[in-house]
Design a protein around this motif. Structure first.
Motif, PDB file in Angstrom:
ATOM      1  N   ARG A  63       0.831  -1.349  -0.229  1.00  0.00           N
ATOM      2  CA  ARG A  63      -0.208  -0.106   0.098  1.00  0.00           C
ATOM      3  C   ARG A  63       0.558   1.603   0.009  1.00  0.00           C
ATOM      4  N   PRO A  64       0.470   2.461  -0.483  1.00  0.00           N
ATOM      5  CA  PRO A  64       1.232   3.122  -1.190  1.00  0.00           C
ATOM      6  C   PRO A  64       1.329   3.720   0.567  1.00  0.00           C
ATOM      7  N   LYS A  65       2.114   5.034   0.630  1.00  0.00           N
ATOM      8  CA  LYS A  65       2.876   5.662   2.368  1.00  0.00           C
ATOM      9  C   LYS A  65       1.882   6.624   2.431  1.00  0.00           C
ATOM     10  N   ARG A  66       1.058   6.713   3.675  1.00  0.00           N
ATOM     11  CA  ARG A  66       0.408   8.176   3.598  1.00  0.00           C
ATOM     12  C   ARG A  66       1.025   9.264   3.792  1.00  0.00           C
ATOM     13  N   ASP A  67       1.411  10.747   2.427  1.00  0.00           N
ATOM     14  CA  ASP A  67       1.864  11.472   3.159  1.00  0.00           C
ATOM     15  C   ASP A  67       1.126  12.228   4.245  1.00  0.00           C
ATOM     16  N   ARG A  68       1.609  12.368   5.361  1.00  0.00           N
ATOM     17  CA  ARG A  68       1.543  12.510   7.000  1.00  0.00           C
ATOM     18  C   ARG A  68       1.493  14.396   6.586  1.00  0.00           C
ATOM     19  N   GLY A  69       2.257  14.537   6.199  1.00  0.00           N
ATOM     20  CA  GLY A  69       2.635  16.405   6.179  1.00  0.00           C
ATOM     21  C   GLY A  69       1.446  16.519   5.198  1.00  0.00           C
ATOM     22  N   ARG A  70       0.851  15.889   4.292  1.00  0.00           N
ATOM     23  CA  ARG A  70       0.380  16.585   3.138  1.00  0.00           C
ATOM     24  C   ARG A  70      -0.657  16.674   3.704  1.00  0.00           C
ATOM     25  N   VAL A  71      -1.532  15.478   4.830  1.00  0.00           N
ATOM     26  CA  VAL A  71      -2.838  15.296   5.374  1.00  0.00           C
ATOM     27  C   VAL A  71      -3.039  15.880   6.207  1.00  0.00           C
ATOM     28  N   LEU A  72      -1.596  17.328   6.689  1.00  0.00           N
ATOM     29  CA  LEU A  72      -1.888  18.231   8.391  1.00  0.00           C
ATOM     30  C   LEU A  72      -2.091  18.719   7.330  1.00  0.00           C
ATOM     31  N   ARG A  73      -2.021  18.892   6.429  1.00  0.00           N
ATOM     32  CA  ARG A  73      -1.177  20.921   5.756  1.00  0.00           C
ATOM     33  C   ARG A  73      -2.732  20.557   5.038  1.00  0.00           C
ATOM     34  N   LEU A  74      -3.889  19.568   4.970  1.00  0.00           N
ATOM     35  CA  LEU A  74      -5.180  20.202   4.089  1.00  0.00           C
ATOM     36  C   LEU A  74      -5.803  19.684   4.565  1.00  0.00           C
ATOM     37  N   TYR A  75      -5.933  18.730   6.281  1.00  0.00           N
ATOM     38  CA  TYR A  75      -7.702  18.713   5.911  1.00  0.00           C
ATOM     39  C   TYR A  75      -7.256  19.266   7.907  1.00  0.00           C
ATOM     40  N   VAL A  76      -6.509  19.553   8.426  1.00  0.00           N
ATOM     41  CA  VAL A  76      -6.461  20.619   9.382  1.00  0.00           C
ATOM     42  C   VAL A  76      -7.019  22.193   8.822  1.00  0.00           C
ATOM     43  N   PRO A  77      -6.450  22.886   8.020  1.00  0.00           N
ATOM     44  CA  PRO A  77      -6.621  23.665   7.748  1.00  0.00           C
ATOM     45  C   PRO A  77      -8.241  23.932   7.036  1.00  0.00           C
ATOM     46  N   LEU A  78      -8.970  22.566   6.183  1.00  0.00           N
ATOM     47  CA  LEU A  78     -10.426  22.114   6.050  1.00  0.00           C
ATOM     48  C   LEU A  78     -11.279  21.830   7.155  1.00  0.00           C
ATOM     49  N   GLY A  79     -10.693  21.255   7.966  1.00  0.00           N
ATOM     50  CA  GLY A  79     -11.437  21.412   9.880  1.00  0.00           C
ATOM     51  C   GLY A  79     -12.243  22.113   9.917  1.00  0.00           C
ATOM     52  N   LEU A  80     -10.818  23.168  10.067  1.00  0.00           N
ATOM     53  CA  LEU A  80     -10.707  24.676  11.419  1.00  0.00           C
ATOM     54  C   LEU A  80     -11.795  24.927  10.149  1.00  0.00           C
ATOM     55  N   TYR A  81     -11.707  25.405   9.081  1.00  0.00           N
ATOM     56  CA  TYR A  81     -12.982  26.448   8.425  1.00  0.00           C
ATOM     57  C   TYR A  81     -14.250  26.097   8.266  1.00  0.00           C
ATOM     58  N   LEU A  82     -14.160  24.738   8.841  1.00  0.00           N
ATOM     59  CA  LEU A  82     -15.013  23.831   8.280  1.00  0.00           C
ATOM     60  C   LEU A  82     -15.720  24.138   9.778  1.00  0.00           C
ATOM     61  N   VAL A  83     -15.180  24.263  10.978  1.00  0.00           N
ATOM     62  CA  VAL A  83     -15.926  24.196  12.016  1.00  0.00           C
ATOM     63  C   VAL A  83     -16.207  25.754  12.682  1.00  0.00           C
ATOM     64  N   PHE A  84     -15.329  27.015  12.192  1.00  0.00           N
ATOM     65  CA  PHE A  84     -15.551  28.138  11.595  1.00  0.00           C
ATOM     66  C   PHE A  84     -16.471  28.811  10.858  1.00  0.00           C
ATOM     67  N   THR A  85     -16.728  27.822  10.490  1.00  0.00           N
ATOM     68  CA  THR A  85     -17.887  28.168   8.826  1.00  0.00           C
ATOM     69  C   THR A  85     -19.434  27.601   9.267  1.00  0.00           C
ATOM     70  N   LEU A  86     -19.575  26.333  10.459  1.00  0.00           N
ATOM     71  CA  LEU A  86     -20.953  25.320  11.270  1.00  0.00           C
ATOM     72  C   LEU A  86     -21.192  26.255  12.446  1.00  0.00           C
ATOM     73  N   ILE A  87     -20.351  27.130  13.106  1.00  0.00           N
ATOM     74  CA  ILE A  87     -20.240  27.871  14.883  1.00  0.00           C
ATOM     75  C   ILE A  87     -21.774  28.163  14.187  1.00  0.00           C
ATOM     76  N   PRO A  88     -22.227  29.850  14.039  1.00  0.00           N
ATOM     77  CA  PRO A  88     -22.842  30.665  13.734  1.00  0.00           C
ATOM     78  C   PRO A  88     -23.543  29.928  13.351  1.00  0.00           C
ATOM     79  N   PHE A  89     -24.370  28.987  12.145  1.00  0.00           N
ATOM     80  CA  PHE A  89     -25.479  27.603  11.825  1.00  0.00           C
ATOM     81  C   PHE A  89     -25.864  27.169  13.037  1.00  0.00           C
ATOM     82  N   TYR A  90     -24.734  26.291  13.638  1.00  0.00           N
ATOM     83  CA  TYR A  90     -25.114  25.868  14.913  1.00  0.00           C
ATOM     84  C   TYR A  90     -25.491  26.907  16.265  1.00  0.00           C
ATOM     85  N   TRP A  91     -25.488  27.981  16.053  1.00  0.00           N
ATOM     86  CA  TRP A  91     -25.931  28.822  17.224  1.00  0.00           C
ATOM     87  C   TRP A  91     -27.225  29.307  16.785  1.00  0.00           C
ATOM     88  N   MET A  92     -27.462  29.264  15.689  1.00  0.00           N
ATOM     89  CA  MET A  92     -28.468  29.543  14.959  1.00  0.00           C
ATOM     90  C   MET A  92     -29.661  28.702  15.282  1.00  0.00           C
TER      91      MET A  92
END
Length: 295
Positions: free
Chosen positions: A24-53
């Motif tokens: 199996r191809p080895k996962r690039d952990r650095g790429r995962v951190l660079r891609l999914y961590v910012p996307l996850g933070l942006y998703l949380v930042f976007t959904l918090i106002p909708f949650y409180w609404m």
């Protein structure tokens, strides 16, 4: 007694690596951190106002808990029955649907002309269409108000339909022009050789292939009209002609605000937009990319 064992030919030389699994191809952990961590933070930042609404909309008045319990729908009843939200919702649907239809039809006509015909000033006209996107709507409020007052369209939903259609058209025409350019003209010519008129060839051959572009243009026109606050505030002053954004603004008083009713109205207003994106999201990327790279 012979102990010889018959060996089938070729068995001893069978390749031994058939049963081996490919590594199996080895996962690039650095790429995962660079891609999914910012996307996850942006998703949380976007959904918090909708949650409180949603929390404000379904929790009882006076409650301050971050988790709504017990759940109540009293705010929805207040908005729909007491504030007149049903009328606002109906007006927004009328303006949004008519603006969608007018924008789509006119964008197809203008896009076809820019795509299929070569005329003097075509490039300049495209530049002018692009430049109109930099003009804020607030700059045109006084001229539009004067025009609509002369035509007797003040306090009429027709003024909102006309204004929203005009402001949706430039980008819609550019997108539709690019999408029509992606359809080979030879196909249209073949239909005309078979006896079709240009209009018949367009309706029978070109228009069915424009479905992603039509959906993209119509969706953006509807959503922009649905969320437009400035035009509805300036051209309509009667409560029975308010749209959702203006109607919700009246839940905020000078010294107080009914946050529960405001949040409930926001939830109801967001439902049509979410449904539109859920249904047409697979066509949006295709329509935008085709309209952007062709022409």
């Amino acid at each position: 007694m012979s102990t010889d064992v018959a060996i089938r030919p070729g068995r001893a030389h069978a390749p031994q690596n058939r049963s081996r699994r490919r590594p199996r191809p080895k996962r690039d952990r650095g790429r995962v951190l660079r891609l999914y961590v910012p996307l996850g933070l942006y998703l949380v930042f976007t959904l918090i106002p909708f949650y409180w609404m949603v929390v404000f909309a379904v929790r009882p008045s006076g409650s301050t808990t971050p988790v709504p319990w017990p759940i109540t729908f009293e705010h929805f009843e207040t908005v729909w029955n007491d504030i007149g939200y049903a009328v606002f919702f109906r007006n927004s649907v009328i303006v949004g649907v008519w603006s969608l239809l007018a924008t789509t039809v006119l964008a197809v006509m203008g896009g076809y002309a820019l795509s299929r015909f070569r005329f003097r000033g075509r490039s300049l006209f495209m530049v002018v269409l692009l430049c109109t996107q930099f003009i804020p709507g607030a700059m045109l409020l006084i001229p539009l108000f004067t025009i609509f007052k002369t035509l007797g369209l003040i306090n009429n939903l027709g003024s909102l339909i006309v204004a929203d259609t005009v402001f949706n058209l430039p980008l819609s025409v550019i997108l539709m022009s690019g999408f029509i350019s992606a359809v080979p003209f030879t196909v249209e010519e073949a239909a005309m050789v078979d006896g079709c008129t240009r209009l018949r060839a367009f309706l029978a051959v070109v228009l069915p292939q424009l479905r992603p572009g039509l959906i993209a243009v119509g969706s953006f026109a509807f959503i922009h009209t649905w969320n437009n606050f400035l035009f509805a505030l300036m051209f309509v002053s009667r409560q029975d002609s308010f749209t959702i954004p203006v109607g919700l603004s009246y839940t905020i008083g000078e010294y107080s605000a009914d946050f529960g009713a405001l949040a409930a109205g926001g939830v109801v207003a967001a439902v049509p937009v979410v449904c539109v994106f859920a249904v047409v999201q697979r066509y949006l990327v295709t329509g935008i990319s085709a309209g952007a790279v062709k022409g």
